[in-house]
Write a protein that holds these residues in place. Structure first.
Motif, PDB file in Angstrom:
ATOM      1  N   HIS A 245      -9.342   6.039   4.484  1.00 33.81           N
ATOM      2  CA  HIS A 245      -9.989   6.233   3.179  1.00 33.81           C
ATOM      3  C   HIS A 245      -9.016   5.839   2.067  1.00 33.81           C
ATOM      4  O   HIS A 245      -8.425   6.714   1.395  1.00 33.81           O
ATOM      5  CB  HIS A 245     -10.412   7.695   3.009  1.00 33.81           C
ATOM      6  N   PRO A 246      -8.845   4.553   1.821  1.00 33.89           N
ATOM      7  CA  PRO A 246      -7.902   4.098   0.793  1.00 33.89           C
ATOM      8  C   PRO A 246      -8.486   4.100  -0.626  1.00 33.89           C
ATOM      9  O   PRO A 246      -7.813   3.709  -1.569  1.00 33.89           O
ATOM     10  CB  PRO A 246      -7.587   2.664   1.233  1.00 33.89           C
ATOM     11  N   GLU A 247      -9.737   4.560  -0.769  1.00 36.50           N
ATOM     12  CA  GLU A 247     -10.425   4.445  -2.058  1.00 36.50           C
ATOM     13  C   GLU A 247      -9.698   5.167  -3.188  1.00 36.50           C
ATOM     14  O   GLU A 247      -9.637   4.667  -4.323  1.00 36.50           O
ATOM     15  CB  GLU A 247     -11.857   4.987  -1.950  1.00 36.50           C
ATOM     16  N   GLU A 248      -9.152   6.345  -2.889  1.00 30.74           N
ATOM     17  CA  GLU A 248      -8.489   7.126  -3.940  1.00 30.74           C
ATOM     18  C   GLU A 248      -7.281   6.368  -4.498  1.00 30.74           C
ATOM     19  O   GLU A 248      -7.089   6.296  -5.711  1.00 30.74           O
ATOM     20  CB  GLU A 248      -8.046   8.482  -3.390  1.00 30.74           C
ATOM     21  N   LYS A 249      -6.482   5.793  -3.599  1.00 34.33           N
ATOM     22  CA  LYS A 249      -5.306   5.050  -4.045  1.00 34.33           C
ATOM     23  C   LYS A 249      -5.723   3.790  -4.800  1.00 34.33           C
ATOM     24  O   LYS A 249      -5.120   3.440  -5.823  1.00 34.33           O
ATOM     25  CB  LYS A 249      -4.421   4.689  -2.859  1.00 34.33           C
ATOM     26  N   CYS A 250      -6.750   3.112  -4.312  1.00 37.60           N
ATOM     27  CA  CYS A 250      -7.235   1.905  -4.981  1.00 37.60           C
ATOM     28  C   CYS A 250      -7.698   2.218  -6.395  1.00 37.60           C
ATOM     29  O   CYS A 250      -7.415   1.470  -7.343  1.00 37.60           O
ATOM     30  CB  CYS A 250      -8.376   1.271  -4.183  1.00 37.60           C
ATOM     31  N   SER A 251      -8.405   3.326  -6.547  1.00 31.76           N
ATOM     32  CA  SER A 251      -8.892   3.736  -7.867  1.00 31.76           C
ATOM     33  C   SER A 251      -7.734   4.048  -8.806  1.00 31.76           C
ATOM     34  O   SER A 251      -7.749   3.680  -9.989  1.00 31.76           O
ATOM     35  CB  SER A 251      -9.797   4.958  -7.733  1.00 31.76           C
ATOM     36  N   CYS A 252      -6.702   4.701  -8.276  1.00 32.75           N
ATOM     37  CA  CYS A 252      -5.532   5.049  -9.076  1.00 32.75           C
ATOM     38  C   CYS A 252      -4.816   3.784  -9.556  1.00 32.75           C
ATOM     39  O   CYS A 252      -4.446   3.681 -10.733  1.00 32.75           O
ATOM     40  CB  CYS A 252      -4.587   5.915  -8.243  1.00 32.75           C
ATOM     41  N   ILE A 253      -4.659   2.809  -8.654  1.00 32.93           N
ATOM     42  CA  ILE A 253      -3.978   1.563  -9.009  1.00 32.93           C
ATOM     43  C   ILE A 253      -4.782   0.800 -10.051  1.00 32.93           C
ATOM     44  O   ILE A 253      -4.230   0.245 -11.007  1.00 32.93           O
ATOM     45  CB  ILE A 253      -3.756   0.691  -7.760  1.00 32.93           C
TER      46      ILE A 253
ATOM     47  N   ILE B 170      -8.238  -4.155  -3.747  1.00 34.75           N
ATOM     48  CA  ILE B 170      -8.622  -4.263  -2.338  1.00 34.75           C
ATOM     49  C   ILE B 170      -7.403  -4.020  -1.459  1.00 34.75           C
ATOM     50  O   ILE B 170      -6.265  -4.018  -1.943  1.00 34.75           O
ATOM     51  CB  ILE B 170      -9.232  -5.645  -2.021  1.00 34.75           C
ATOM     52  N   VAL B 171      -7.653  -3.802  -0.184  1.00 38.47           N
ATOM     53  CA  VAL B 171      -6.549  -3.580   0.760  1.00 38.47           C
ATOM     54  C   VAL B 171      -6.558  -4.674   1.813  1.00 38.47           C
ATOM     55  O   VAL B 171      -7.585  -5.304   2.083  1.00 38.47           O
ATOM     56  CB  VAL B 171      -6.644  -2.192   1.426  1.00 38.47           C
ATOM     57  N   GLY B 172      -5.398  -4.904   2.396  1.00 36.10           N
ATOM     58  CA  GLY B 172      -5.277  -5.909   3.443  1.00 36.10           C
ATOM     59  C   GLY B 172      -4.132  -5.561   4.370  1.00 36.10           C
ATOM     60  O   GLY B 172      -3.322  -4.662   4.093  1.00 36.10           O
ATOM     61  N   GLU B 173      -4.062  -6.286   5.469  1.00 34.91           N
ATOM     62  CA  GLU B 173      -2.964  -6.097   6.418  1.00 34.91           C
ATOM     63  C   GLU B 173      -2.373  -7.455   6.759  1.00 34.91           C
ATOM     64  O   GLU B 173      -3.069  -8.335   7.246  1.00 34.91           O
ATOM     65  CB  GLU B 173      -3.450  -5.395   7.696  1.00 34.91           C
ATOM     66  N   ASN B 174      -1.088  -7.616   6.484  1.00 37.44           N
ATOM     67  CA  ASN B 174      -0.415  -8.895   6.683  1.00 37.44           C
ATOM     68  C   ASN B 174       0.041  -9.114   8.123  1.00 37.44           C
ATOM     69  O   ASN B 174       0.459 -10.211   8.478  1.00 37.44           O
ATOM     70  CB  ASN B 174       0.794  -8.998   5.751  1.00 37.44           C
ATOM     71  N   GLU B 175      -0.010  -8.070   8.940  1.00 37.73           N
ATOM     72  CA  GLU B 175       0.442  -8.184  10.323  1.00 37.73           C
ATOM     73  C   GLU B 175      -0.656  -7.690  11.265  1.00 37.73           C
ATOM     74  O   GLU B 175      -0.440  -6.859  12.139  1.00 37.73           O
ATOM     75  CB  GLU B 175       1.735  -7.395  10.523  1.00 37.73           C
TER      76      GLU B 175
ATOM     77  N   PHE C  44       0.820  -1.205   0.000  1.00 36.70           N
ATOM     78  CA  PHE C  44       0.000   0.000   0.000  1.00 36.70           C
ATOM     79  C   PHE C  44       0.855   1.257   0.000  1.00 36.70           C
ATOM     80  O   PHE C  44       0.513   2.263  -0.634  1.00 36.70           O
ATOM     81  CB  PHE C  44      -0.920  -0.011   1.223  1.00 36.70           C
ATOM     82  N   THR C  45       1.984   1.228   0.697  1.00 32.38           N
ATOM     83  CA  THR C  45       2.828   2.420   0.831  1.00 32.38           C
ATOM     84  C   THR C  45       3.894   2.528  -0.255  1.00 32.38           C
ATOM     85  O   THR C  45       4.708   3.452  -0.236  1.00 32.38           O
ATOM     86  CB  THR C  45       3.530   2.415   2.203  1.00 32.38           C
TER      87      THR C  45
END
Length: 244
Positions: A197-205, A222-227, A146-147
Motif C-alpha cells: 500500500h504505497p498510496e500514503e507515501k505517494c500522496s505525501c510526496i 508512481i512507484v517502480g522497481e529497477n531490479e 521509495f525508501t
C-alpha cells in the motif's frame, strides 16, 4: 505516413491539406501547448543514487546505456538519448523519444554542485534549438528512492532539489497543466506493508512537490522497481507486476 514539421505555421499549412489526419492534429495541439511537435522529450532529474541511471536503462530496455552508481553522480554533463519511434496509430513517421539526462542533485563532491547544475541546465534550455523559443519538455520525471528518508523538511536534499527546479520553472514546467511525474524507485526495498500500500507515501510526496515547486495539482506520483528480475516479480503481457 506523414512527417510532422517543426513549427506551428508549417503544421497549420499541412493540416489544412489533411484536416482529418489525427497525427497532425496531435502535433498541432502539442505545438500550441509549447511542446516540440515531433519530439517527445522527458527531462530526467533526481538526487544522486536515486536510481536515475537504471531508470534510463529500463526506459530504453538497455542495461548498459547509462552507468549505474550508488554514491556519486556518474555523469557531469547533460546527455541526450534519442530513439526513433514512428507512431503507426497516428500515421506519423518522424516522431522521436528524447531523454534528457542530467547529473544527480546532491552530489557529495562539491557543495556548489547543485548551483552549477542549475546554471548549466538553464543554459541548455536557452540555447537548445527545440526549447529556446519557450517550449518545455513533455514530461519532467523526478526520480527518488521509495525508501529515501530525505524528503521532508526545508533543509532536506529532496526539497533543496525542488527549490532548484522551481528556479527553472519557466524553462521546464507547464504552469497550467503539470508536466511533472514523480517516480519512486526500488519499491521492493520498502517494508512489506508499504510495498502493498504505497498510496500514503505517494500522496505525501505529491504534496511536497506541489508545495516547493508551485506546480498545479494533481501531481502524479508512481512507484517502480529497477531490479524486477532480481526480485523475481511475475510478468504479465511483457510487464512486471508490482505487489501493489
Amino acid at each position: 505516413m506523414q512527417s510532422v514539421p517543426n513549427n506551428l505555421n508549417d503544421i497549420e499549412k499541412k493540416l489544412a491539406r489533411h484536416p482529418n489526419h489525427k497525427g497532425l492534429q496531435a502535433a498541432y495541439q502539442s505545438a500550441r501547448n509549447k511542446r516540440t511537435p515531433w519530439v517527445a522529450s522527458i527531462l530526467l532529474v533526481g538526487l544522486t543514487g536515486a536510481g536515475k541511471s537504471s531508470t534510463l536503462n529500463t526506459l530504453f530496455n538497455n542495461n548498459t546505456l547509462a552507468e549505474v552508481g550508488d554514491t556519486a553522480s556518474c555523469s557531469s554533463d547533460i546527455i541526450e538519448y534519442e530513439i526513433e519511434v514512428p507512431v503507426v496509430e497516428l500515421n506519423i513517421d518522424n516522431t522521436i523519444l528524447r531523454i534528457i539526462d542530467i547529473p544527480g542533485f546532491g552530489d557529495t563532491r562539491s557543495s556548489s554542485f547543485d548551483a552549477q547544475l542549475i546554471a548549466t541546465l538553464k543554459n541548455y534550455f536557452e540555447l537548445h534549438e527545440d526549447f529556446k523559443d519557450g517550449r518545455v519538455p513533455n514530461i519532467v520525471l523526478i526520480v527518488a528512492q521509495f525508501t529515501d528518508n530525505r524528503f521532508e523538511g526545508e533543509n532536506s536534499a529532496f526539497v533543496k532539489m525542488l527549490k532548484g527546479l522551481r528556479n527553472m520553472k519557466k524553462y521546464i514546467f507547464d504552469k497550467n497543466n503539470s508536466n511533472a511525474i514523480v517516480l519512486l524507485t526500488h519499491l521492493m526495498s520498502g517494508k512489506p506493508r508499504e510495498r502493498k500500500h504505497p498510496e500514503e507515501k505517494c500522496s505525501c510526496i505529491s504534496s511536497i512537490v506541489h508545495q516547493f515547486t508551485e506546480l498545479p495539482i494533481p501531481i502524479i506520483t508512481i512507484v517502480g522497481e529497477n531490479e524486477a528480475i532480481e526480485y523475481e516479480l511475475p510478468q504479465e503481457n511483457g510487464y512486471f507486476k508490482l505487489p501493489n
